[in-house]
Design a protein around this motif. Structure first.
Motif, short mmCIF file in Angstrom:
data_model
loop_
_atom_site.label_atom_id
_atom_site.label_comp_id
_atom_site.label_asym_id
_atom_site.label_seq_id
_atom_site.Cartn_x
_atom_site.Cartn_y
_atom_site.Cartn_z
N ARG A 15 -39.23 19.39 53.93
CA ARG A 15 -38.73 18.36 54.83
C ARG A 15 -39.52 18.35 56.14
O ARG A 15 -39.93 17.29 56.62
CB ARG A 15 -37.24 18.59 55.14
N ARG A 16 -39.83 19.53 56.69
CA ARG A 16 -40.62 19.61 57.92
C ARG A 16 -42.04 19.08 57.68
O ARG A 16 -42.61 18.40 58.53
CB ARG A 16 -40.67 21.05 58.44
N TYR A 17 -42.59 19.37 56.50
CA TYR A 17 -43.91 18.85 56.14
C TYR A 17 -43.91 17.33 56.12
O TYR A 17 -44.81 16.68 56.65
CB TYR A 17 -44.32 19.42 54.77
N LEU A 18 -42.87 16.75 55.52
CA LEU A 18 -42.77 15.29 55.47
C LEU A 18 -42.62 14.69 56.87
O LEU A 18 -43.17 13.63 57.17
CB LEU A 18 -41.60 14.85 54.59
N GLU A 19 -41.90 15.37 57.73
CA GLU A 19 -41.75 14.90 59.11
C GLU A 19 -43.07 14.97 59.86
O GLU A 19 -43.45 14.02 60.55
CB GLU A 19 -40.69 15.73 59.85
N ARG A 20 -43.78 16.10 59.73
CA ARG A 20 -45.06 16.26 60.44
C ARG A 20 -46.09 15.23 59.99
O ARG A 20 -46.87 14.73 60.80
CB ARG A 20 -45.63 17.66 60.21
N SER A 21 -46.10 14.92 58.71
CA SER A 21 -47.09 13.98 58.19
C SER A 21 -46.77 12.54 58.55
O SER A 21 -47.62 11.66 58.40
CB SER A 21 -47.20 14.12 56.67
N GLY A 22 -45.55 12.29 59.00
CA GLY A 22 -45.15 10.93 59.37
C GLY A 22 -44.60 10.12 58.20
O GLY A 22 -44.26 8.95 58.35
N LEU A 23 -44.53 10.73 57.04
CA LEU A 23 -44.05 10.02 55.87
C LEU A 23 -42.59 9.63 55.99
O LEU A 23 -42.21 8.52 55.62
CB LEU A 23 -44.28 10.85 54.60
#
Length: 103
Positions: A15-23
């Motif tokens: 979830r944090r990865y998706l947030e950081r990538s802007g997705l």
């Protein structure tokens, strides 16, 4: 119980990865657009692809790019053949290692 926490931690990292990538922001805005659309599209997946930019570009542009690619590949092949011919020609004029010093 430990396996549940491990998967929860893995889920949180994703979830944090998706947030950081802007997705997440992009998906959210596209889903909001779909929700606010007065005439719902027949295929919501196509709507999402189009609004995320995954549907592809203009077919005319794609065709032009494919033609340019074919021309460049042909030119590359011609240059490779010319390079090979020039290398062979150069070898005719270079002295051989054994006979070069005796001449």
């Amino acid at each position: 119980m430990a396996q549940y926490r491990a998967s929860e931690s893995k889920r949180e990292r994703f979830r944090r990865y998706l947030e950081r990538s802007g997705l997440l922001d992009n998906l959210t805005s596209v889903l909001v657009e779909l929700y606010e659309e007065s005439d719902k599209p027949d295929n919501p997946l196509d709507f999402i692809k189009t609004h995320l930019g995954a549907a592809g570009s203009n077919p005319a542009v794609t065709s032009d790019l494919q033609q340019e690619l074919a021309e460049l590949q042909q030119r590359c092949d011609q240059l490779l053949e010319e390079n090979k011919a020039l290398k062979n020609k150069l070898l005719q004029y270079e002295p051989t290692p054994e006979g070069g010093a005796a001449e």
